[in-house]
Write a protein that holds these residues in place. Structure first.
Motif, PDB file in Angstrom:
ATOM      1  N   LYS A   1       8.230   2.690   6.937  1.00  0.00           N
ATOM      2  CA  LYS A   1       7.682   3.462   5.908  1.00  0.00           C
ATOM      3  C   LYS A   1       7.096   4.866   6.149  1.00  0.00           C
ATOM      4  CE  LYS A   1       4.991   2.252   1.731  1.00  0.00           C
ATOM      5  NZ  LYS A   1       4.444   1.187   0.996  1.00  0.00           N
ATOM      6  N   LEU A   2       6.609   4.865   7.424  1.00  0.00           N
ATOM      7  CA  LEU A   2       5.962   6.295   7.811  1.00  0.00           C
ATOM      8  C   LEU A   2       6.554   7.022   8.709  1.00  0.00           C
ATOM      9  CD1 LEU A   2       2.321   4.526   8.614  1.00  0.00           C
ATOM     10  CD2 LEU A   2       2.854   5.896   6.921  1.00  0.00           C
ATOM     11  N   GLY A   3       7.867   6.618   8.965  1.00  0.00           N
ATOM     12  CA  GLY A   3       8.872   7.580   9.527  1.00  0.00           C
ATOM     13  C   GLY A   3       9.173   7.252  10.917  1.00  0.00           C
ATOM     14  N   ALA A   4       8.594   6.151  11.495  1.00  0.00           N
ATOM     15  CA  ALA A   4       8.758   5.898  12.875  1.00  0.00           C
ATOM     16  C   ALA A   4      10.249   5.221  13.053  1.00  0.00           C
ATOM     17  CB  ALA A   4       7.755   5.103  13.277  1.00  0.00           C
ATOM     18  N   LYS A   5      10.790   5.127  14.248  1.00  0.00           N
ATOM     19  CA  LYS A   5      11.912   4.317  14.369  1.00  0.00           C
ATOM     20  C   LYS A   5      11.706   3.045  15.141  1.00  0.00           C
ATOM     21  CE  LYS A   5      15.053   8.337  14.830  1.00  0.00           C
ATOM     22  NZ  LYS A   5      14.552   9.375  15.374  1.00  0.00           N
ATOM     23  N   ILE A  33      -2.629   4.186   2.774  1.00  0.00           N
ATOM     24  CA  ILE A  33      -2.531   3.945   4.271  1.00  0.00           C
ATOM     25  C   ILE A  33      -3.570   5.072   5.137  1.00  0.00           C
ATOM     26  CG2 ILE A  33      -1.227   3.808   6.176  1.00  0.00           C
ATOM     27  CD1 ILE A  33       0.773   2.303   4.397  1.00  0.00           C
ATOM     28  N   ASN A  34      -2.989   6.089   4.699  1.00  0.00           N
ATOM     29  CA  ASN A  34      -3.773   7.452   5.290  1.00  0.00           C
ATOM     30  C   ASN A  34      -5.510   7.515   4.873  1.00  0.00           C
ATOM     31  OD1 ASN A  34      -1.563   8.538   6.639  1.00  0.00           O
ATOM     32  ND2 ASN A  34      -0.891   9.644   4.671  1.00  0.00           N
ATOM     33  N   ASN A  35      -5.820   6.995   3.650  1.00  0.00           N
ATOM     34  CA  ASN A  35      -7.109   6.911   3.467  1.00  0.00           C
ATOM     35  C   ASN A  35      -7.832   6.103   4.390  1.00  0.00           C
ATOM     36  OD1 ASN A  35      -7.077   9.014   1.511  1.00  0.00           O
ATOM     37  ND2 ASN A  35      -6.914   7.447  -0.109  1.00  0.00           N
ATOM     38  N   LEU A  36      -7.156   4.713   4.353  1.00  0.00           N
ATOM     39  CA  LEU A  36      -7.724   3.558   5.180  1.00  0.00           C
ATOM     40  C   LEU A  36      -7.969   4.209   6.821  1.00  0.00           C
ATOM     41  CD1 LEU A  36      -5.828   0.687   4.064  1.00  0.00           C
ATOM     42  CD2 LEU A  36      -8.062   0.885   3.918  1.00  0.00           C
ATOM     43  N   LEU A  37      -7.152   5.045   7.403  1.00  0.00           N
ATOM     44  CA  LEU A  37      -7.005   5.457   8.605  1.00  0.00           C
ATOM     45  C   LEU A  37      -8.076   6.576   8.842  1.00  0.00           C
ATOM     46  CD1 LEU A  37      -3.092   5.743   9.326  1.00  0.00           C
ATOM     47  CD2 LEU A  37      -4.645   3.775  10.399  1.00  0.00           C
ATOM     48  N   LEU A  70       0.871  -1.198  -0.229  1.00  0.00           N
ATOM     49  CA  LEU A  70       0.191  -0.065   0.000  1.00  0.00           C
ATOM     50  C   LEU A  70       0.881   1.209  -0.071  1.00  0.00           C
ATOM     51  CD1 LEU A  70      -2.618  -1.097   2.854  1.00  0.00           C
ATOM     52  CD2 LEU A  70      -2.788  -1.208   0.195  1.00  0.00           C
ATOM     53  N   SER A  71       0.404   2.166  -0.521  1.00  0.00           N
ATOM     54  CA  SER A  71       1.016   3.555  -0.781  1.00  0.00           C
ATOM     55  C   SER A  71       0.724   4.283   0.509  1.00  0.00           C
ATOM     56  CB  SER A  71       0.679   4.231  -1.775  1.00  0.00           C
ATOM     57  OG  SER A  71      -0.867   4.707  -1.891  1.00  0.00           O
TER      58      SER A  71
END
Ligand code: ASP
Ligand code: CP
Length: 298
Positions: free
Chosen positions: A167-171, A12-16, A7-8
């Motif tokens: 992918k979303l920037g978390a560590k 993902i943001n649309n699903l959320l 998923l792009s």
């Protein structure tokens, strides 16, 4: 909806967003008759039941399918089972199976498939409900420190969550018994000792030991007490967590093993919140999967 890594970020943001809308009371129903079946070849409480609830909330027709009394027991293959359901008019199947990438078999079948968990591979609906829970808490993913602790080698939740969170920037950091960190288990994984990890992270994600996947691997067996002392979230370790840090666990939980009994429902635990979010995340997933196939909601 087979793996979250497909998923792009936009999707993902649309699903959320959809999941959030559903959690705030948005009502949508399928415009036409849509038939769905939930095929669970591995045990489940949350995923199976929450898909069932989500399907009913969206006005879908849920056709009961019980593996234990099906012709799977007469030797029918997974492909033939799914092709049969398609022939009977099923539009969408949610499937959990112990075989990794079981869905590769269905390429020639014109049916929507949602992965409810494939062996040690992926658990996309768990990923979306976990992201939803983290977003509700922190409003972002970028820069958050996430610790995943336990049987990462055999956990489809650990592997798929690590990928999407990065992918979303978390560590993402890992801890647990070192034999579960064989080279190649976790792409770019950083191992941190449990005592250091609990002090550092914003989200502590605990995992159940995947005993059902250890059959031929005697060295993976540890006593519950020893595991809890060495790698579990004990009451003492919890006291060292950051003020606003939260505890997550996909469940089922083995109380007193990966987490102390008293901490399962403590103030910083979001474990039951995750389950609650699971219904809304799955409504969003079902809606998206069906809209992609031309079905409409109103
Ligand atoms: N329920 C989750 C899964 O099916 C986690 C677990 O079983 O430990 O992957
Ligand atoms: N978290 C989860 O997938 O739970 P179940 O195995 O009970 O579905």
């Amino acid at each position: 909806m087979l793996k979250t890594s497909d998923l792009s970020i936009e999707k993902i943001n649309n699903l959320l967003q959809d999941a959030d809308d559903f959690s705030k009371g948005k009502v949508l129903k399928a415009k036409d008759e849509v038939y769905v079946a939930n095929l669970f070849f591995e045990d489940s409480t949350r995923t199976k039941t929450s898909f069932d609830v989500a399907e009913r909330k969206l006005g879908l027709k849920v056709v009961p399918f019980d593996i234990s009394v099906s012709s799977v027991n007469k030797g029918e293959s997974l492909y033939d089972t799914v092709k049969t359901l398609k022939s009977l008019g099923i539009d969408l199947c949610v499937i959990r199976h112990k075989k990794e990438k079981f869905y590769d078999e269905f390429k020639g079948i014109d049916i929507a498939v949602i992965n409810g968990g494939d062996g040690t591979g992926n658990h996309p609906s768990q990923n979306i409900l976990d992201l939803m829970t983290i977003q509700q808490e922190f409003g972002k993913f970028e820069g958050l420190k996430i610790g995943i602790v336990g049987d990462v080698k055999h956990s489809r939740v650990a592997n798929s969550n690590a990928e999407v969170l990065r992918k979303l920037g978390a560590k993402v950091y890992f801890s647990g018994p070192e034999q579960w960190f064989d080279e190649g288990t976790i792409i770019n994984g950083t191992y941190v000792s449990i005592d250091d990890l609990v002090k550092e992270v914003d989200v502590l994600m605990l995992l159940r030991i995947q005993h059902e996947r250890h059959e031929n691997d005697e060295k993976m067996k540890l006593s519950a007490e020893k595991y809890h002392r060495q790698f579990g979230l004990t009451k003492e370790r919890e006291k060292t967590m950051k003020k606003n840090a939260i505890i997550m666990h996909p469940a089922p939980i083995n109380r007193g093993v990966e987490i102390a009994d008293e901490l399962v429902e403590c103030k910083r635990s979001r474990i039951f919140k995750q389950m609650e979010n699971g219904v809304f995340a799955r409504m969003a997933i079902l809606k998206t999967a069906l809209e992609e196939r031309g079905f409409e909601f109103m």
